[in-house]
Design a protein around this motif. Structure first.
Motif, PDB file in Angstrom:
ATOM      1  N   LEU A 134       5.876 129.409 -35.321  1.00 54.68           N
ATOM      2  CA  LEU A 134       4.980 129.544 -36.353  1.00 54.68           C
ATOM      3  C   LEU A 134       3.585 129.102 -35.430  1.00 54.68           C
ATOM      4  CD1 LEU A 134       6.306 127.984 -39.623  1.00 54.68           C
ATOM      5  CD2 LEU A 134       6.020 130.497 -38.926  1.00 54.68           C
ATOM      6  N   ALA A 135       3.576 128.400 -35.008  1.00 51.59           N
ATOM      7  CA  ALA A 135       2.371 127.701 -34.177  1.00 51.59           C
ATOM      8  C   ALA A 135       2.047 128.861 -33.091  1.00 51.59           C
ATOM      9  CB  ALA A 135       2.450 126.514 -33.288  1.00 51.59           C
ATOM     10  N   SER A 136       2.944 129.406 -32.668  1.00 55.26           N
ATOM     11  CA  SER A 136       2.594 130.517 -31.626  1.00 55.26           C
ATOM     12  C   SER A 136       2.317 131.915 -32.409  1.00 55.26           C
ATOM     13  CB  SER A 136       3.766 130.744 -30.672  1.00 55.26           C
ATOM     14  OG  SER A 136       4.882 131.234 -31.399  1.00 55.26           O
ATOM     15  N   ILE A 137       2.685 131.976 -33.429  1.00 53.69           N
ATOM     16  CA  ILE A 137       2.253 133.460 -34.213  1.00 53.69           C
ATOM     17  C   ILE A 137       1.138 133.166 -34.845  1.00 53.69           C
ATOM     18  CG2 ILE A 137       3.101 134.673 -36.254  1.00 53.69           C
ATOM     19  CD1 ILE A 137       5.855 134.186 -35.736  1.00 53.69           C
ATOM     20  N   PHE A 138       0.609 132.065 -35.176  1.00 46.22           N
ATOM     21  CA  PHE A 138      -0.415 131.812 -36.259  1.00 46.22           C
ATOM     22  C   PHE A 138      -1.471 130.608 -35.556  1.00 46.22           C
ATOM     23  CE2 PHE A 138       2.950 132.796 -39.053  1.00 46.22           C
ATOM     24  CZ  PHE A 138       2.312 134.132 -39.746  1.00 46.22           C
ATOM     25  N   PRO A 139      -1.774 131.147 -34.266  1.00 45.02           N
ATOM     26  CA  PRO A 139      -2.710 129.987 -33.600  1.00 45.02           C
ATOM     27  C   PRO A 139      -4.120 129.705 -34.184  1.00 45.02           C
ATOM     28  CG  PRO A 139      -2.640 131.825 -32.480  1.00 45.02           C
ATOM     29  CD  PRO A 139      -1.792 132.209 -33.231  1.00 45.02           C
ATOM     30  N   THR A 140      -4.465 130.726 -34.734  1.00 48.50           N
ATOM     31  CA  THR A 140      -6.085 130.579 -35.356  1.00 48.50           C
ATOM     32  C   THR A 140      -5.863 129.707 -36.862  1.00 48.50           C
ATOM     33  OG1 THR A 140      -6.928 132.419 -34.546  1.00 48.50           O
ATOM     34  CG2 THR A 140      -8.181 131.663 -36.455  1.00 48.50           C
ATOM     35  N   VAL A 141      -4.850 129.899 -37.445  1.00 53.31           N
ATOM     36  CA  VAL A 141      -4.629 129.071 -38.606  1.00 53.31           C
ATOM     37  C   VAL A 141      -4.364 127.601 -38.204  1.00 53.31           C
ATOM     38  CG1 VAL A 141      -2.979 128.584 -40.543  1.00 53.31           C
ATOM     39  CG2 VAL A 141      -3.505 131.161 -40.013  1.00 53.31           C
ATOM     40  N   GLN A 142      -3.724 127.399 -37.273  1.00 52.99           N
ATOM     41  CA  GLN A 142      -3.471 126.189 -36.533  1.00 52.99           C
ATOM     42  C   GLN A 142      -4.858 125.378 -36.221  1.00 52.99           C
ATOM     43  OE1 GLN A 142       0.194 123.988 -34.435  1.00 52.99           O
ATOM     44  NE2 GLN A 142      -1.265 124.691 -32.686  1.00 52.99           N
ATOM     45  N   ASN A 143      -5.614 126.250 -35.478  1.00 51.51           N
ATOM     46  CA  ASN A 143      -7.076 125.590 -35.100  1.00 51.51           C
ATOM     47  C   ASN A 143      -7.919 125.387 -36.363  1.00 51.51           C
ATOM     48  OD1 ASN A 143      -6.098 126.014 -32.430  1.00 51.51           O
ATOM     49  ND2 ASN A 143      -7.167 127.761 -32.287  1.00 51.51           N
ATOM     50  N   LEU A 144      -7.689 126.145 -37.350  1.00 52.77           N
ATOM     51  CA  LEU A 144      -8.587 125.991 -38.503  1.00 52.77           C
ATOM     52  C   LEU A 144      -7.926 124.828 -39.428  1.00 52.77           C
ATOM     53  CD1 LEU A 144      -8.951 129.690 -40.127  1.00 52.77           C
ATOM     54  CD2 LEU A 144     -10.514 128.159 -38.862  1.00 52.77           C
ATOM     55  N   VAL A 145      -6.863 124.480 -39.367  1.00 60.82           N
ATOM     56  CA  VAL A 145      -6.506 123.042 -40.310  1.00 60.82           C
ATOM     57  C   VAL A 145      -6.180 121.950 -39.510  1.00 60.82           C
ATOM     58  CG1 VAL A 145      -5.674 124.618 -42.029  1.00 60.82           C
ATOM     59  CG2 VAL A 145      -4.036 123.919 -40.239  1.00 60.82           C
ATOM     60  N   GLY A 146      -6.005 122.155 -37.999  1.00 64.14           N
ATOM     61  CA  GLY A 146      -5.585 121.075 -37.126  1.00 64.14           C
ATOM     62  C   GLY A 146      -4.084 120.855 -37.079  1.00 64.14           C
ATOM     63  N   ILE A 185     -13.041 135.808 -38.014  1.00 64.10           N
ATOM     64  CA  ILE A 185     -12.588 134.544 -37.652  1.00 64.10           C
ATOM     65  C   ILE A 185     -11.685 134.634 -36.384  1.00 64.10           C
ATOM     66  CG2 ILE A 185     -11.689 132.459 -38.484  1.00 64.10           C
ATOM     67  CD1 ILE A 185     -12.683 133.010 -41.130  1.00 64.10           C
ATOM     68  N   CYS A 186     -10.731 135.298 -36.633  1.00 70.57           N
ATOM     69  CA  CYS A 186      -9.735 135.490 -35.545  1.00 70.57           C
ATOM     70  C   CYS A 186     -10.322 135.975 -34.004  1.00 70.57           C
ATOM     71  CB  CYS A 186      -8.532 136.613 -35.944  1.00 70.57           C
ATOM     72  SG  CYS A 186      -7.409 135.815 -37.338  1.00 70.57           S
ATOM     73  N   LEU A 187     -11.194 136.900 -34.074  1.00 69.82           N
ATOM     74  CA  LEU A 187     -11.851 137.464 -33.120  1.00 69.82           C
ATOM     75  C   LEU A 187     -12.426 136.311 -32.105  1.00 69.82           C
ATOM     76  CD1 LEU A 187     -13.403 140.870 -33.938  1.00 69.82           C
ATOM     77  CD2 LEU A 187     -11.864 140.203 -32.094  1.00 69.82           C
ATOM     78  N   ARG A 188     -13.365 135.529 -32.992  1.00 71.78           N
ATOM     79  CA  ARG A 188     -14.171 134.385 -32.473  1.00 71.78           C
ATOM     80  C   ARG A 188     -13.209 133.161 -32.011  1.00 71.78           C
ATOM     81  NH1 ARG A 188     -19.819 133.202 -34.807  1.00 71.78           N
ATOM     82  NH2 ARG A 188     -20.533 135.415 -34.986  1.00 71.78           N
ATOM     83  N   ASP A 189     -12.219 132.956 -32.784  1.00 70.40           N
ATOM     84  CA  ASP A 189     -11.566 131.772 -32.398  1.00 70.40           C
ATOM     85  C   ASP A 189     -10.629 132.019 -31.030  1.00 70.40           C
ATOM     86  OD1 ASP A 189      -9.967 129.217 -33.194  1.00 70.40           O
ATOM     87  OD2 ASP A 189      -8.265 130.537 -32.842  1.00 70.40           O
ATOM     88  N   ARG A 190     -10.093 133.388 -31.017  1.00 67.38           N
ATOM     89  CA  ARG A 190      -8.994 133.520 -29.850  1.00 67.38           C
ATOM     90  C   ARG A 190      -9.957 133.854 -28.645  1.00 67.38           C
ATOM     91  NH1 ARG A 190      -3.459 136.528 -31.367  1.00 67.38           N
ATOM     92  NH2 ARG A 190      -3.031 135.572 -33.357  1.00 67.38           N
ATOM     93  N   SER A 191     -11.066 134.107 -28.792  1.00 67.40           N
ATOM     94  CA  SER A 191     -12.152 134.422 -27.728  1.00 67.40           C
ATOM     95  C   SER A 191     -12.661 132.922 -27.325  1.00 67.40           C
ATOM     96  CB  SER A 191     -13.107 135.608 -27.797  1.00 67.40           C
ATOM     97  OG  SER A 191     -13.878 135.046 -28.710  1.00 67.40           O
ATOM     98  N   GLY A 192     -12.391 131.905 -27.827  1.00 67.16           N
ATOM     99  CA  GLY A 192     -12.998 130.632 -27.847  1.00 67.16           C
ATOM    100  C   GLY A 192     -14.577 130.362 -28.278  1.00 67.16           C
ATOM    101  N   GLN A 193     -14.950 131.603 -29.042  1.00 66.09           N
ATOM    102  CA  GLN A 193     -16.357 131.276 -29.519  1.00 66.09           C
ATOM    103  C   GLN A 193     -16.386 130.626 -30.786  1.00 66.09           C
ATOM    104  OE1 GLN A 193     -18.535 135.264 -29.731  1.00 66.09           O
ATOM    105  NE2 GLN A 193     -16.540 136.090 -28.924  1.00 66.09           N
ATOM    106  N   SER A 194     -17.649 129.992 -30.915  1.00 66.69           N
ATOM    107  CA  SER A 194     -17.937 129.167 -32.142  1.00 66.69           C
ATOM    108  C   SER A 194     -17.882 130.042 -33.578  1.00 66.69           C
ATOM    109  CB  SER A 194     -19.060 128.544 -32.186  1.00 66.69           C
ATOM    110  OG  SER A 194     -19.529 127.754 -33.225  1.00 66.69           O
ATOM    111  N   LEU A 195     -17.575 129.374 -34.700  1.00 67.30           N
ATOM    112  CA  LEU A 195     -17.305 130.139 -35.924  1.00 67.30           C
ATOM    113  C   LEU A 195     -18.560 129.670 -36.738  1.00 67.30           C
ATOM    114  CD1 LEU A 195     -13.794 129.345 -37.289  1.00 67.30           C
ATOM    115  CD2 LEU A 195     -14.677 131.286 -35.973  1.00 67.30           C
ATOM    116  N   GLU A 196     -19.644 129.208 -36.268  1.00 64.35           N
ATOM    117  CA  GLU A 196     -20.795 128.890 -36.758  1.00 64.35           C
ATOM    118  C   GLU A 196     -21.482 130.031 -37.096  1.00 64.35           C
ATOM    119  OE1 GLU A 196     -24.949 126.298 -35.752  1.00 64.35           O
ATOM    120  OE2 GLU A 196     -23.483 126.404 -34.263  1.00 64.35           O
ATOM    121  N   GLY A 197     -22.141 130.021 -38.215  1.00 61.00           N
ATOM    122  CA  GLY A 197     -22.687 131.251 -38.808  1.00 61.00           C
ATOM    123  C   GLY A 197     -21.825 132.459 -39.363  1.00 61.00           C
TER     124      GLY A 197
END
Length: 259
Positions: free
Chosen positions: A53-65, A168-180
């Motif tokens: 699940l962590a490999s399928i949903f990496p952005t979800v994991q990054n969002l919640v820790g 959110i997924c685009l920015r997170d997977r490319s290492g960009q900030s979600l600010e704004g």
């Protein structure tokens, strides 16, 4: 007298229910307690599914820790054991689980993020096909353009979302900030796999209507008409249909010939 063998149903039920004791009838080498070995195996299976699940949903994991995600994933694994030996098919109901998971209620966009990540994986494992050559449309006469049919690439997906999950997924997977980023802004997303790499495209106004029409087998003229009701930039959408990898070919079949 040898004990009766453990049924597969009882074994599976105990495997995904940590509050249940090991099934009766377990046997093993005399120097090892079969119950202890079963407990280790049960934990290893759970950990492997949580890792999946962590490999399928990496952005979800990054969002919640990581800690929160793994605790949440363990609860999901217990409630939703796999039904297929193919791990990449696991987690299809995870977005719905997130929608109804009270500890994540303050992140209402989380389920839509999971939907995009699940579609990303589906596109990744879709059948191969050559993407449409953008030059193909130039060979069609102006009179025939409205009746063109676009044949979808097997990896193409379109999703309408109530949150900004695509961004959110685009920015997170490319290492960009979600600010704004306003996570509550609705988005429509096109997912394709040109050149064997999955791509996420946040669609402009009318984009979802346009691509949904083409994917449903409607003609280019019909898709343009439907999207124009939403003040869509039709030339830009036609250009995206040619360059995104969403389609594999076009048919010059006249509208009257469609069955």
């Amino acid at each position: 007298m040898r004990p009766d063998p453990v049924s597969s149903g009882a074994f599976a039920a105990a495997l995904f229910a940590p509050d249940l004791p090991p099934p009766e009838g377990l046997t093993g080498r005399q120097q090892f307690a079969p119950q202890r070995r079963f407990a280790v195996y049960r934990n290893n299976v759970t950990v492997s599914l949580v890792d999946a699940l962590a490999s399928i949903f990496p952005t979800v994991q990054n969002l919640v820790g990581e800690d929160f995600f793994r605790a949440m994933a363990r609860l999901y694994v217990t409630a939703h054991p796999p039904t297929s030996p193919l791990l990449f098919t696991y987690g299809e109901s995870f977005p719905t689980f997130l929608e109804n998971f009270p500890p994540a209620a303050d992140l209402p966009f989380l389920a839509d993020v999971a939907r995009i990540e699940r579609l990303w994986l589906d596109a990744y494992h879709a059948a191969d096909a050559e993407p449409l050559d953008p030059a193909a449309l130039a060979q069609v006469s102006a009179d025939d353009l409205p009746a063109i049919l676009f044949r979808p690439h097997p990896a193409t997906r379109v999703s309408r979302l109530t949150h900004a999950a695509g961004t959110i997924c685009l920015r997170d997977r490319s290492g960009q900030s979600l600010e704004g980023v306003n996570p509550m802004a609705p988005e429509a997303v096109l997912i394709t796999r040109p050149n064997f790499e999955v791509a996420i495209e946040v669609l402009p106004s009318g984009g979802a209507t346009f691509f949904e029409a083409l994917l449903a087998g409607e003609t280019l003229g019909e898709a343009c008409l439907a999207a124009s009701a939403e003040d869509a930039d039709i030339p830009a959408l036609i250009g995206l249909s040619l360059t995104s990898g969403a389609f594999s070919k076009i048919d010059l079949t006249q509208e009257s010939d469609r069955s």
